[in-house]
Structures are given as structure tokens and as C-alpha cells.
Design a protein around this motif. Structure first.
Motif, PDB file in Angstrom:
ATOM      1  N   GLU A   1       0.840  -1.198   0.000  1.00 31.69           N
ATOM      2  CA  GLU A   1       0.000   0.000   0.000  1.00 31.69           C
ATOM      3  C   GLU A   1       0.874   1.246   0.000  1.00 31.69           C
ATOM      4  O   GLU A   1       1.710   1.421   0.894  1.00 31.69           O
ATOM      5  N   ILE A   2       0.708   2.093  -1.004  1.00 29.96           N
ATOM      6  CA  ILE A   2       1.362   3.404  -1.001  1.00 29.96           C
ATOM      7  C   ILE A   2       0.399   4.358  -0.319  1.00 29.96           C
ATOM      8  O   ILE A   2      -0.669   4.665  -0.849  1.00 29.96           O
ATOM      9  N   ILE A   3       0.774   4.809   0.863  1.00 27.73           N
ATOM     10  CA  ILE A   3      -0.066   5.713   1.646  1.00 27.73           C
ATOM     11  C   ILE A   3       0.106   7.144   1.142  1.00 27.73           C
ATOM     12  O   ILE A   3      -0.846   7.901   1.051  1.00 27.73           O
ATOM     13  N   GLU A   4       1.329   7.488   0.815  1.00 26.33           N
ATOM     14  CA  GLU A   4       1.642   8.818   0.294  1.00 26.33           C
ATOM     15  C   GLU A   4       2.851   8.703  -0.618  1.00 26.33           C
ATOM     16  O   GLU A   4       3.714   7.853  -0.409  1.00 26.33           O
ATOM     17  N   MET A   5       2.886   9.590  -1.630  1.00 24.39           N
ATOM     18  CA  MET A   5       3.992   9.571  -2.584  1.00 24.39           C
ATOM     19  C   MET A   5       4.207  10.978  -3.108  1.00 24.39           C
ATOM     20  O   MET A   5       3.250  11.689  -3.386  1.00 24.39           O
ATOM     21  N   GLU A   6       5.485  11.365  -3.229  1.00 26.66           N
ATOM     22  CA  GLU A   6       5.823  12.626  -3.868  1.00 26.66           C
ATOM     23  C   GLU A   6       7.108  12.448  -4.661  1.00 26.66           C
ATOM     24  O   GLU A   6       8.063  11.861  -4.168  1.00 26.66           O
ATOM     25  N   ILE A   7       7.065  12.949  -5.880  1.00 19.51           N
ATOM     26  CA  ILE A   7       8.224  12.876  -6.764  1.00 19.51           C
ATOM     27  C   ILE A   7       8.835  14.267  -6.828  1.00 19.51           C
ATOM     28  O   ILE A   7       8.186  15.217  -7.272  1.00 19.51           O
ATOM     29  N   MET A   8      10.058  14.385  -6.376  1.00 23.85           N
ATOM     30  CA  MET A   8      10.815  15.631  -6.471  1.00 23.85           C
ATOM     31  C   MET A   8      11.772  15.490  -7.657  1.00 23.85           C
ATOM     32  O   MET A   8      12.048  14.362  -8.083  1.00 23.85           O
ATOM     33  N   PRO A   9      12.295  16.576  -8.197  1.00 26.95           N
ATOM     34  CA  PRO A   9      13.182  16.451  -9.366  1.00 26.95           C
ATOM     35  C   PRO A   9      14.387  15.531  -9.134  1.00 26.95           C
ATOM     36  O   PRO A   9      14.809  14.834 -10.053  1.00 26.95           O
ATOM     37  N   ASP A  10      14.895  15.494  -7.877  1.00 22.33           N
ATOM     38  CA  ASP A  10      16.096  14.694  -7.631  1.00 22.33           C
ATOM     39  C   ASP A  10      15.935  13.615  -6.561  1.00 22.33           C
ATOM     40  O   ASP A  10      16.918  13.050  -6.095  1.00 22.33           O
ATOM     41  N   HIS A  11      14.704  13.316  -6.168  1.00 17.13           N
ATOM     42  CA  HIS A  11      14.476  12.202  -5.246  1.00 17.13           C
ATOM     43  C   HIS A  11      12.985  11.854  -5.164  1.00 17.13           C
ATOM     44  O   HIS A  11      12.136  12.624  -5.609  1.00 17.13           O
ATOM     45  N   VAL A  12      12.721  10.689  -4.597  1.00 17.03           N
ATOM     46  CA  VAL A  12      11.357  10.166  -4.458  1.00 17.03           C
ATOM     47  C   VAL A  12      11.085   9.921  -2.979  1.00 17.03           C
ATOM     48  O   VAL A  12      11.920   9.337  -2.277  1.00 17.03           O
ATOM     49  N   HIS A  13       9.921  10.367  -2.504  1.00 20.70           N
ATOM     50  CA  HIS A  13       9.453  10.074  -1.145  1.00 20.70           C
ATOM     51  C   HIS A  13       8.269   9.116  -1.240  1.00 20.70           C
ATOM     52  O   HIS A  13       7.323   9.380  -1.994  1.00 20.70           O
ATOM     53  N   LEU A  14       8.310   8.046  -0.462  1.00 17.00           N
ATOM     54  CA  LEU A  14       7.189   7.121  -0.386  1.00 17.00           C
ATOM     55  C   LEU A  14       6.881   6.827   1.075  1.00 17.00           C
ATOM     56  O   LEU A  14       7.803   6.662   1.889  1.00 17.00           O
ATOM     57  N   LEU A  15       5.608   6.753   1.402  1.00 19.66           N
ATOM     58  CA  LEU A  15       5.159   6.225   2.680  1.00 19.66           C
ATOM     59  C   LEU A  15       4.373   4.981   2.323  1.00 19.66           C
ATOM     60  O   LEU A  15       3.343   5.065   1.636  1.00 19.66           O
ATOM     61  N   VAL A  16       4.892   3.822   2.731  1.00 19.56           N
ATOM     62  CA  VAL A  16       4.306   2.548   2.306  1.00 19.56           C
ATOM     63  C   VAL A  16       4.036   1.640   3.493  1.00 19.56           C
ATOM     64  O   VAL A  16       4.701   1.735   4.522  1.00 19.56           O
ATOM     65  N   GLU A  17       3.048   0.776   3.317  1.00 23.43           N
ATOM     66  CA  GLU A  17       2.818  -0.305   4.289  1.00 23.43           C
ATOM     67  C   GLU A  17       3.155  -1.608   3.597  1.00 23.43           C
ATOM     68  O   GLU A  17       2.683  -1.870   2.486  1.00 23.43           O
ATOM     69  N   VAL A  18       3.988  -2.405   4.259  1.00 26.66           N
ATOM     70  CA  VAL A  18       4.583  -3.590   3.640  1.00 26.66           C
ATOM     71  C   VAL A  18       4.380  -4.808   4.531  1.00 26.66           C
ATOM     72  O   VAL A  18       4.594  -4.740   5.748  1.00 26.66           O
ATOM     73  N   ASP A  19       4.022  -5.913   3.924  1.00 25.14           N
ATOM     74  CA  ASP A  19       3.956  -7.199   4.625  1.00 25.14           C
ATOM     75  C   ASP A  19       5.368  -7.543   5.099  1.00 25.14           C
ATOM     76  O   ASP A  19       6.299  -7.584   4.301  1.00 25.14           O
ATOM     77  N   PRO A  20       5.553  -7.786   6.413  1.00 27.74           N
ATOM     78  CA  PRO A  20       6.903  -8.057   6.913  1.00 27.74           C
ATOM     79  C   PRO A  20       7.525  -9.323   6.324  1.00 27.74           C
ATOM     80  O   PRO A  20       8.746  -9.453   6.289  1.00 27.74           O
ATOM     81  N   GLN A  21       6.714 -10.249   5.844  1.00 26.70           N
ATOM     82  CA  GLN A  21       7.268 -11.451   5.237  1.00 26.70           C
ATOM     83  C   GLN A  21       7.775 -11.184   3.822  1.00 26.70           C
ATOM     84  O   GLN A  21       8.555 -11.959   3.293  1.00 26.70           O
ATOM     85  N   PHE A  22       7.336 -10.099   3.210  1.00 24.18           N
ATOM     86  CA  PHE A  22       7.859  -9.707   1.906  1.00 24.18           C
ATOM     87  C   PHE A  22       9.114  -8.859   2.099  1.00 24.18           C
ATOM     88  O   PHE A  22      10.125  -9.071   1.458  1.00 24.18           O
TER      89      PHE A  22
END
Length: 131
Positions: free
Chosen positions: A51-72
Motif C-alpha cells: 500500500e502506497i499511503i503517500e507519494m511525492e516525486i521531487m526532481p532529484d528524489h522520491v518520497h514514499l510512505l508505504v505499508e509492507v507485509d513483513p514477510q515480503f
């Protein structure tokens, strides 16, 4: 109230703030490239059940707030995001090939977010035998 997810074996809430950058921190994530990157990340997230909770693309980097299955695992998520987006973006935008030997740096930043403050969890564990 905290929302938990589950798979067959684990009930979890594993949220991460992830940041990664183009090689040499070049400001190439703009206009059509940035839009396409957002689309690709959203599609990959669906494919790998992240699940991508939040995402922002800046010219020189990417910010993601994600929820991830710990087994993955967060490392596999970042590897999949960076690998697939590099492949597709470099095919669709040939100018990226001429400017960069690879799209992404090998490194990334990751930090866990959410949940109780560290001190509250420590106290909860320390006081287990007393309750």
C-alpha cells in the motif's frame, strides 16, 4: 484506533518512509517522467500487494510512505520499485540513458513510522511481569 493488516501467518502494521535518488542526484524526475514514475510505482505496488499511503516525486528524489507485509520485506519492495521503474522509464524516455549510466543510486533511506513511541513500547515490555 490503529488499523492492522494480516496474511496467513502475521497480523501487522509495518509502515516505512522511503527515499531514493537518481544516480548523481540528477534532477531528471520532472514533467512526463515524474508523471509516468507515479503511475509505474502505483501499478507495481498493486502487483506486489504494497500500500502506497503517500507519494511525492521531487526532481532529484522520491518520497514514499508505504505499508509492507513483513514477510515480503522493505528491501524487496525498494528493489522491485527501483528495478522495474528504471527499466520502463529508460525504455520510454531514451534521454535518461544518455544522461545516466543507471537511473537510481544503489542506496536508499528507510525509516519505520507510526505505532507507539519507543519509550512507551519499552515500558510496556519492561512491565509485562507486573501486570
Amino acid at each position: 484506533m490503529q488499523k492492522f493488516k494480516s496474511n496467513k501467518n502475521v497480523v501487522y502494521s509495518c509502515k516505512y518512509h522511503v527515499i531514493f535518488c537518481p544516480k548523481y542526484r540528477r534532477p531528471v524526475l520532472v514533467n512526463a517522467i515524474a508523471s509516468r514514475l507515479k503511475e509505474l510505482l502505483a501499478q507495481i505496488a498493486i502487483d506486489i500487494k504494497v500500500e502506497i499511503i503517500e507519494m511525492e516525486i521531487m526532481p532529484d528524489h522520491v518520497h514514499l510512505l508505504v505499508e509492507v507485509d513483513p514477510q515480503f520485506g522493505i528491501h524487496r519492495v525498494v528493489k522491485r520499485f527501483k528495478g522495474a521503474t528504471s527499466r520502463y522509464l529508460r525504455l520510454e524516455f531514451p534521454e535518461l540513458k544518455s544522461r545516466l549510466p543507471t537511473l537510481w543510486t544503489n542506496s536508499y533511506f528507510v525509516s519505520t513510522v507510526g505505532g507507539a513511541p519507543l519509550e512507551a513500547v519499552k515500558m510496556y515490555i519492561q512491565n509485562q511481569k507486573e501486570t
